[in-house]
Design a protein around this motif. Sequence first.
Motif, short mmCIF file in Angstrom:
data_model
loop_
_atom_site.label_atom_id
_atom_site.label_comp_id
_atom_site.label_asym_id
_atom_site.label_seq_id
_atom_site.Cartn_x
_atom_site.Cartn_y
_atom_site.Cartn_z
N VAL A 92 0.85 -1.19 0.00
CA VAL A 92 0.00 0.00 0.00
C VAL A 92 0.89 1.24 0.00
O VAL A 92 1.80 1.35 0.82
CB VAL A 92 -0.93 0.04 1.23
N ILE A 93 0.62 2.17 -0.92
CA ILE A 93 1.31 3.46 -0.93
C ILE A 93 0.25 4.55 -0.88
O ILE A 93 -0.68 4.58 -1.70
CB ILE A 93 2.18 3.65 -2.19
N VAL A 94 0.37 5.46 0.07
CA VAL A 94 -0.52 6.62 0.18
C VAL A 94 0.01 7.71 -0.75
O VAL A 94 1.19 8.05 -0.71
CB VAL A 94 -0.58 7.13 1.64
N THR A 95 -0.86 8.25 -1.58
CA THR A 95 -0.44 9.17 -2.63
C THR A 95 -1.15 10.52 -2.53
O THR A 95 -2.10 10.68 -1.76
CB THR A 95 -0.74 8.57 -4.02
N VAL A 96 -0.67 11.47 -3.31
CA VAL A 96 -1.28 12.79 -3.37
C VAL A 96 -2.45 12.73 -4.36
O VAL A 96 -2.33 13.12 -5.53
CB VAL A 96 -0.26 13.87 -3.78
N GLY A 97 -3.55 12.20 -3.89
CA GLY A 97 -4.72 12.01 -4.74
C GLY A 97 -4.57 10.78 -5.62
O GLY A 97 -3.48 10.22 -5.78
N HIS A 254 9.20 -0.80 -6.40
CA HIS A 254 9.71 0.10 -7.44
C HIS A 254 8.83 1.34 -7.57
O HIS A 254 9.35 2.45 -7.78
CB HIS A 254 9.81 -0.65 -8.77
N ALA A 255 7.52 1.18 -7.43
CA ALA A 255 6.63 2.34 -7.46
C ALA A 255 6.96 3.30 -6.33
O ALA A 255 6.85 4.52 -6.48
CB ALA A 255 5.17 1.88 -7.37
N LEU A 256 7.39 2.76 -5.20
CA LEU A 256 7.73 3.61 -4.05
C LEU A 256 8.91 4.52 -4.36
O LEU A 256 8.96 5.65 -3.87
CB LEU A 256 8.03 2.74 -2.82
N LYS A 257 9.83 4.06 -5.20
CA LYS A 257 10.96 4.91 -5.58
C LYS A 257 10.47 6.10 -6.41
O LYS A 257 10.93 7.24 -6.20
CB LYS A 257 11.98 4.09 -6.37
N VAL A 258 9.56 5.83 -7.33
CA VAL A 258 9.01 6.92 -8.15
C VAL A 258 8.27 7.91 -7.25
O VAL A 258 8.43 9.13 -7.37
CB VAL A 258 8.07 6.37 -9.23
N HIS A 259 7.47 7.38 -6.35
CA HIS A 259 6.71 8.21 -5.41
C HIS A 259 7.64 9.04 -4.53
O HIS A 259 7.42 10.24 -4.33
CB HIS A 259 5.84 7.29 -4.56
N GLN A 260 8.68 8.42 -4.02
CA GLN A 260 9.61 9.11 -3.11
C GLN A 260 10.27 10.31 -3.79
O GLN A 260 10.33 11.40 -3.22
CB GLN A 260 10.68 8.14 -2.63
N TYR A 261 10.74 10.10 -5.00
CA TYR A 261 11.44 11.20 -5.67
C TYR A 261 10.48 12.21 -6.27
O TYR A 261 10.88 13.31 -6.65
CB TYR A 261 12.38 10.63 -6.75
N ASN A 262 9.21 11.85 -6.33
CA ASN A 262 8.20 12.75 -6.85
C ASN A 262 7.67 13.70 -5.77
O ASN A 262 7.66 14.93 -5.95
CB ASN A 262 7.06 11.92 -7.46
#
Length: 382
Positions: A92-97, A254-262
Amino acid sequence: MEHLLNDTVRGIEISGIRKFFNLVGDQKDILSLTIGQPDFQTPDHIKEATKQALDNNHTQYTPNAGLLELREAISHFVYSNYQLSYRPEDEVIVTVGASQAIDIALRTILSPGDEVILPGPVYPGYEPLVRMAGATPKHIDTRTNEFKLTADLLEDHLTSKTKCVILSYPSNPTGVTLTKEELRDIANLIGGKEIFIIADEIYSELTYEQKHTSIGVFDSVRNQTLIVQGLSKSHSMTGFRLGYLLAPKEIQQHALKVHQYNVSCATSISQYAALKALTIGKSDPIAMKNAYKDRRDYVLKRLQDMKLDAVAPDGAFYVFVKIPTNENSFDFAMRLVNEAKLAFVPGSAFSKFGEGYLRLSYAYDMDILKEGLNRLEQFLAQ
């Protein structure tokens, strides 16, 4: 210096929904049924949780994936409501919308040269993200299939370049959704192939005659599926910008890496608000859904009385109405604005397969809907 900018970015246009909204927004006396934003206020207990988070100084960074307590609440919520099983620790990743969840999902799985299949008509927020990831969107015409991207349509369009299929149901702009049997057929078709599924289920709490089914419940495609969800529509929290992405650990790492740097992490205050929404407020969507159903039934009856063709929505809060003339959707919509002081979104905003239609949003008070449909009826009579 503009000519030095990224060619893909320069070639992208503002969403047709927003473009039309901005175009008519400054005109006087316009009654707009354009924007898909709930007209309900955010429930009080969610607002109180937001204030309390501020008072408790919860204003620091959270873990990149989001507060573990919130991820646990999300995991419990989707299991309880949809029988989806995702570990809060690493799935689970919590995102900005939900929009950011779509973005990181696409950037994680796509490479230049890949193709992404979408239903047409479709929400315009996917195609630019696909292109910015270096891939190519491929729309499938669903107009003769009640706006449903079903397995039989899909099978004829799969190629060696197909990397992802986007299922956005309940649909914006049509409000239709897929049955459990239709989803099972897609799972049987895609299962085992080197193709991802992104299921945008942001309207899953707002379904009417049938309870929402997620394609993530089918074991055959679980390891290929990324599910996008959020609280904007279900709990009237559009401004909180709080969504989440569900996917197997092998993808999420891997999605978490994109999210982290975003974005590093979603807003801490919004996360505490979401925690309240998914625990104390888990039944908040029910009253809103019942009101939307009443509005849908009223709108469909009025359109039927006007002899206008529209597929009955299964969920969300939109009706896709066929234009009764040979005009293109933008010209007809502008005539409505100029002559009836009424604004719908032209169907062309939802890909070329939306041409010939208008999207009516019924996320508005019943009195506004009555006045809007009165204006439409008078316009058609003239």
